[in-house]
Scaffold this motif. Structure first.
Motif, PDB file in Angstrom:
ATOM      1  N   LYS A  57       0.827  -1.217   0.000  1.00  0.00           N
ATOM      2  CA  LYS A  57       0.000   0.000   0.000  1.00  0.00           C
ATOM      3  C   LYS A  57       0.851   1.252   0.000  1.00  0.00           C
ATOM      4  CE  LYS A  57      -1.459   2.054   3.454  1.00  0.00           C
ATOM      5  NZ  LYS A  57      -1.227   3.299   4.212  1.00  0.00           N
ATOM      6  N   GLU A  58       1.913   1.260   0.822  1.00  0.00           N
ATOM      7  CA  GLU A  58       2.769   2.446   0.918  1.00  0.00           C
ATOM      8  C   GLU A  58       3.436   2.761  -0.427  1.00  0.00           C
ATOM      9  OE1 GLU A  58       5.433   1.432   4.043  1.00  0.00           O
ATOM     10  OE2 GLU A  58       4.011   1.922   5.649  1.00  0.00           O
ATOM     11  N   ILE A  59       3.862   1.733  -1.153  1.00  0.00           N
ATOM     12  CA  ILE A  59       4.526   1.964  -2.434  1.00  0.00           C
ATOM     13  C   ILE A  59       3.527   2.394  -3.502  1.00  0.00           C
ATOM     14  CG2 ILE A  59       5.883   0.903  -4.282  1.00  0.00           C
ATOM     15  CD1 ILE A  59       7.422   1.377  -1.672  1.00  0.00           C
ATOM     16  N   LEU A  60       2.397   1.691  -3.585  1.00  0.00           N
ATOM     17  CA  LEU A  60       1.462   1.917  -4.683  1.00  0.00           C
ATOM     18  C   LEU A  60       0.587   3.146  -4.502  1.00  0.00           C
ATOM     19  CD1 LEU A  60       0.349  -1.744  -5.518  1.00  0.00           C
ATOM     20  CD2 LEU A  60       2.221  -0.393  -6.473  1.00  0.00           C
ATOM     21  N   THR A  61       0.558   3.737  -3.308  1.00  0.00           N
ATOM     22  CA  THR A  61      -0.191   4.990  -3.129  1.00  0.00           C
ATOM     23  C   THR A  61       0.729   6.205  -3.161  1.00  0.00           C
ATOM     24  OG1 THR A  61      -0.059   4.699  -0.714  1.00  0.00           O
ATOM     25  CG2 THR A  61      -2.056   3.917  -1.817  1.00  0.00           C
ATOM     26  N   ASP A  62       2.004   5.983  -3.426  1.00  0.00           N
ATOM     27  CA  ASP A  62       2.960   7.079  -3.589  1.00  0.00           C
ATOM     28  C   ASP A  62       3.263   7.194  -5.082  1.00  0.00           C
ATOM     29  OD1 ASP A  62       5.644   8.322  -3.921  1.00  0.00           O
ATOM     30  OD2 ASP A  62       5.553   8.465  -1.735  1.00  0.00           O
ATOM     31  N   ASP A  63       2.872   8.314  -5.682  1.00  0.00           N
ATOM     32  CA  ASP A  63       2.999   8.461  -7.133  1.00  0.00           C
ATOM     33  C   ASP A  63       4.432   8.250  -7.612  1.00  0.00           C
ATOM     34  OD1 ASP A  63       0.325   8.971  -7.279  1.00  0.00           O
ATOM     35  OD2 ASP A  63       0.541  11.159  -7.300  1.00  0.00           O
ATOM     36  N   GLU A  64       5.401   8.831  -6.882  1.00  0.00           N
ATOM     37  CA  GLU A  64       6.799   8.722  -7.278  1.00  0.00           C
ATOM     38  C   GLU A  64       7.269   7.274  -7.233  1.00  0.00           C
ATOM     39  OE1 GLU A  64       8.668  11.213  -8.318  1.00  0.00           O
ATOM     40  OE2 GLU A  64       7.221  12.812  -7.957  1.00  0.00           O
ATOM     41  N   LYS A  65       6.998   6.610  -6.108  1.00  0.00           N
ATOM     42  CA  LYS A  65       7.481   5.243  -5.938  1.00  0.00           C
ATOM     43  C   LYS A  65       6.748   4.272  -6.860  1.00  0.00           C
ATOM     44  CE  LYS A  65       8.819   5.932  -1.103  1.00  0.00           C
ATOM     45  NZ  LYS A  65       8.586   5.524   0.303  1.00  0.00           N
ATOM     46  N   ARG A  66       5.463   4.496  -7.065  1.00  0.00           N
ATOM     47  CA  ARG A  66       4.711   3.605  -7.952  1.00  0.00           C
ATOM     48  C   ARG A  66       5.233   3.699  -9.375  1.00  0.00           C
ATOM     49  NH1 ARG A  66      -1.917   3.304  -8.691  1.00  0.00           N
ATOM     50  NH2 ARG A  66      -1.929   1.553 -10.161  1.00  0.00           N
ATOM     51  N   SER A  67       5.540   4.936  -9.815  1.00  0.00           N
ATOM     52  CA  SER A  67       6.092   5.110 -11.151  1.00  0.00           C
ATOM     53  C   SER A  67       7.422   4.383 -11.292  1.00  0.00           C
ATOM     54  CB  SER A  67       6.267   6.605 -11.440  1.00  0.00           C
ATOM     55  OG  SER A  67       6.884   6.796 -12.694  1.00  0.00           O
ATOM     56  N   ALA A  68       8.275   4.526 -10.265  1.00  0.00           N
ATOM     57  CA  ALA A  68       9.565   3.839 -10.290  1.00  0.00           C
ATOM     58  C   ALA A  68       9.372   2.326 -10.254  1.00  0.00           C
ATOM     59  CB  ALA A  68      10.410   4.288  -9.112  1.00  0.00           C
ATOM     60  N   TYR A  69       8.420   1.875  -9.460  1.00  0.00           N
ATOM     61  CA  TYR A  69       8.143   0.435  -9.328  1.00  0.00           C
ATOM     62  C   TYR A  69       7.693  -0.150 -10.665  1.00  0.00           C
ATOM     63  CZ  TYR A  69       6.121  -3.912  -7.526  1.00  0.00           C
ATOM     64  OH  TYR A  69       5.824  -5.234  -7.301  1.00  0.00           O
TER      65      TYR A  69
END
Length: 381
Positions: A52-64
């Protein structure tokens, strides 16, 4: 193959943030260690929370999405800048700048700061904690409990902005309205740039001529609220309940955090709790121990009859099945263990004394100890 964050939450790769939050709440409820019977619940709960923490953070989700799960996990593990990788060793992220920027800095450096994104975008508020005291009867039946909590709330006078609506605004000269500043550093791998939040404007990109007199510019004020929570039957001392959305308000209009309620169960004057079981001591007389009897034993659901067989020894324990505590979020109850204590009378009337003297003359002072007697007495204590 490692399960990626979308699979952990059970959502598609084009899921919206609301869909991700909804999936997280469902999974978190299923795997929370305080209520789940799954032996791997704690590990699964951690995975769900991280996803949840990764996928609700626009920056981290894009990098992921760009890097894929494996590369993303590897980058995260190498996120410590000061951990033993100095110079040319330690992999592609080793030795950069010599300081401890951590995982966030990797994305700030390699994927940019996204304008004012980090500080001006909506973010979820912090989780808050409070305590709730209960007695054993409330835990036995389950209860709807009211309590008061002091927590931050969005300032009504400035709507969380931290400044009056009519305050003069100007572009921050230090970051030129971007909310972030970029610094260039020379590293063993060449010139690298690092983007950080502007200290002068706090990432907003704007400066205001005045601050809100009610909240002092924080955008939040302290508030005392009375809430009600449903306490499930069988909850144990030290376990927590979660009230979603009752935590601190999210910055920039983001969703509220959650309120975690730590339960404290008071000691009971009659019963000792042992998990889902209860223990109780019941006094019986010498004749009851010798001849046997049916005695009335209290439970948290009313009194019940218990048979004491002839020849019962002091310290013996009897099990009343299903008379203990409810099993949390499961069917059935624990058991009630009743330890009997034979009470020796301290005062005798004349008739009682004569009867005991006759008993002694008839050989009542002879004691025959059966094998294991002392072991049972020791175990009873």
């Amino acid at each position: 193959m490692t399960e990626d964050f979308y699979d952990v939450l059970g959502v598609s790769k084009d899921a919206t943030e609301d869909e991700i939050q909804q999936a997280y709440r469902k999974k978190a409820t299923e795997y929370h260690p305080d209520v789940s019977d799954d032996p791997d619940a704690e590990e699964k709960f951690k995975k769900v929370k991280k996803a949840k923490e990764i996928l609700t953070d626009d920056e981290k989700r894009s990098a992921y999405d760009q890097m894929g799960h494996e590369r993303f996990e590897q980058a995260e593990k190498r996120g410590g800048f000061d951990g033993g990788a100095g110079g040319a060793g330690g992999g592609p992220f080793g030795g950069m700048g010599g300081g401890g920027g951590g995982f966030e800095d990797i994305f700030n450096q390699f994927f940019g700061g996204g304008g004012r994104g980090d500080q001006s975008r909506p973010r979820q508020g912090q989780d808050l904690r409070t305590a709730l005291s209960l007695d054993l009867e409330e835990v036995y039946d389950g209860v709807e409990k009211q309590f008061t909590v002091t927590r931050p709330k969005t300032c009504a006078d400035c709507d969380g902005a931290g400044h009056p609506p009519d305050a003069d605004v100007e572009t921050c000269s230090e970051c030129n309205g971007q909310g972030q500043v970029t610094q260039v550093q020379q590293t063993p791998f060449g010139r690298m740039q690092q983007t950080t939040t502007c200290r002068r404007c706090g990432g907003e990109g704007r400066l205001y001529s005045d601050t809100c007199s009610t909240c002092g510019g924080d955008g939040q004020v302290r508030d005392e609220a009375t809430l009600s929570v449903d306490v499930p039957a069988g909850i144990r001392d030290g376990q927590s309940l979660r009230m979603e959305g009752e935590g601190a308000p999210g910055p920039n209009g983001g969703p509220n955090g959650d309120l975690l309620i730590e339960v404290s169960v008071a000691d009971h004057p009659d019963f000792d709790r042992d998990g889902d079981d209860l223990r109780y001591q019941h006094a019986i007389s010498f004749p009851q121990a010798v001849f046997g009897d049916t005695v009335e034993v209290p439970t948290l659901d009313g009194s019940v009859d218990m048979d004491v067989p002839p020849g019962t020894q002091s310290g013996e324990t009897f099990r009343l099945q299903g008379k203990g505590m409810p099993r949390l979020r499961r069917r059935g109850h624990g058991d009630l263990y009743v330890q009997v204590q034979v009470v020796t009378p301290s005062e005798l009337n004349e008739e009682q004394r004569e009867a005991l003297e006759q008993f002694a003359e008839a050989g009542g002072e002879d004691v025959e100890v059966t094998e294991g007697f002392f072991e049972r007495i020791k175990n009873s204590f």
